[in-house]
Design an enzyme around this catalytic site. Sequence first.
Site, mmCIF file in Angstrom:
data_model
loop_
_atom_site.group_PDB
_atom_site.id
_atom_site.type_symbol
_atom_site.label_atom_id
_atom_site.label_comp_id
_atom_site.label_asym_id
_atom_site.label_seq_id
_atom_site.Cartn_x
_atom_site.Cartn_y
_atom_site.Cartn_z
ATOM 1 C CB THR A 98 43.446 27.662 36.981
ATOM 2 O OG1 THR A 98 42.423 27.280 36.377
ATOM 3 C CG2 THR A 98 44.407 28.210 36.556
ATOM 4 C CD1 TRP A 131 36.142 50.554 41.800
ATOM 5 C CD2 TRP A 131 38.198 49.680 41.421
ATOM 6 N NE1 TRP A 131 36.198 50.021 40.594
ATOM 7 C CE2 TRP A 131 37.557 50.132 40.539
ATOM 8 C CE3 TRP A 131 39.644 49.498 41.612
ATOM 9 C CZ2 TRP A 131 38.146 49.432 39.142
ATOM 10 C CZ3 TRP A 131 40.154 49.089 40.512
ATOM 11 C CH2 TRP A 131 39.466 49.107 39.451
ATOM 12 C CE LYS A 149 34.689 47.434 39.474
ATOM 13 N NZ LYS A 149 34.222 46.259 39.116
ATOM 14 C CD GLU A 194 46.648 31.293 35.878
ATOM 15 O OE1 GLU A 194 47.003 31.292 37.409
ATOM 16 O OE2 GLU A 194 45.581 31.809 35.645
#
Length: 533
Positions: A182, A438, A433, A324
Amino acid sequence: MKGLMMDYQLTIPTILRRAETLFGKKEIVSRMPDKSIHRYTYRDFALRTKKLANALHQLGVKQGDRVATLSWNHYQHLEAYFAIPCMGAIVHTLNIRLSPDDLTYIVNHAEDKIIIVDQVLLPLLEKFKSKINVSNIIVIPQTGEKIADEYLNYEEVVASGDASEFVSFEGDENTAASMCYTSGTTGRPKGVLYSHRSIMLHTLGCGVGISEQDIVLPIVPMFHASAWGFPFVCTFFGATQVFPGPHLDAENLLDLYETENVTITGGVPTVMLNVLNKLDENPKRYKLSLNQALIGGSAVPRFLVKAFDERYQIKVLQGWGMTETSPVASTAALTSQLLNSSKEDQYTYQAKQGLPLPLVEIRGRNEDGFIPWDGATMGELEIRGPWISSSYYRDMEPEGKFTSDGWFKTGDIVTINEEGCIEIKDRSKDVVKSGGEWISSVALENTLMGHSTVLEAAVIAVPDEKWMERPYAYVVPKEGKTVSAEELKEFLSDKFAKFQIPEGFAFVEAIPKTSVGKFLKSALREKYAQEHK
Ligand code: ADP
């Protein structure tokens, strides 16, 4: 049990055999570092791939060994993509945009045995060569300059191989075939291992609609996340492949699209935005055969989908995924219901991340448990399937990434609607937030980038005494254009609730990007902290 189907292992040599026997005359075209064009056929490709596999065997590469590549997109990289797993070893693509420190760590962690490197990338390898321990470095000649004696010459290595001595990997499909780390935006890069089986199923199932008739130019690098699987899909289906080498600017890409009659391309939004802007400079200049652009890696702004379709008849297919997830896990292909809807509704759908692919299952979860599929409640996306990671290589810092019942936690905050369509609202570390609500930075960015004066926009959360966090926008105006914070606030006001509108705007020359062209928000957060001490 008697009467059952054959026990036919899903392994990469199947792809090589098919390409060789069925598509021998089809072409693979590469723009080389010196800008010259190299062409050869799948027959030539298969022969050289087998020779390379045999030569690697002679150099002592055994089943399960890691052979790394440090290369742009071109035919020799494609040969390595196949030769290495077809002889039972693991092709480990190194991301050329990582720091020498990260590359040192990755090569040592993976214990790579050999590195195949582009001559033009040798200066990068030489920055960390003394800190790694590989048995051979094989250099792909590209500049005409002599290759130092300490290295092997890729062309001589291929020439030394004997295709008739090539022994194809015939083992278990659950053997590792390729590997990618990654890009490690947080913490150390983590190793993801793809098996023969996972690659084969992803190749068949990633749903990008490539056929033998297509001429495909992957802009996405083969050095990260298997170029979204393009090399495997194209070779399996016999599509003509066109590789851009290191020349990824819009002018060179458009030139290749035109001269090679490319029908399908794939890249991240920032690169495709450059292509669009170049086209817009002189819309009649290029005669293109391009009918589909696969765009993903970060959220695709709706205006990009609309502009490509309306102005150039290029359909955008958005894909979502991660290292992934092999990487493609969902696509926003139009559903039958949408075919009868207005273009505007279609664009809105195409700007979402779409449905999970067959064999991929999704669910979302927040503090209250699994989220309802109502298109409104946000939660972290969890996913499972045969091409989704079950752990990291050598079990590094799993950080609670895998649930006890076998799902992978993506770190992406999503809504899922009643049809199962995913909409990525943020990465969990980027979501704002504010006062318990959100706010999606992605939604703000994509709307801002639809303003006629804005080239790029990135929104981060900044600390706020009253609301805990507030959104803050960094904006890059288009060349020769100016715009004020007030104008942008006004522009956002009919699309967002008041509390969602950024608290502040900063106008900058460029947004810092990650190694694969995504906005590097950690750098913006640091910049903000520096400037607001
Ligand atoms: P990393 O940058 O960590 O190596 P990847 O290159 O694997 O990660 O990128 C994966 C991430 O990119 C996803 O978790 C998601 O946040 C983002 N991403 C990928 N495709 C899309 C998309 N179509 N829309 C929004 N975000 C996307």
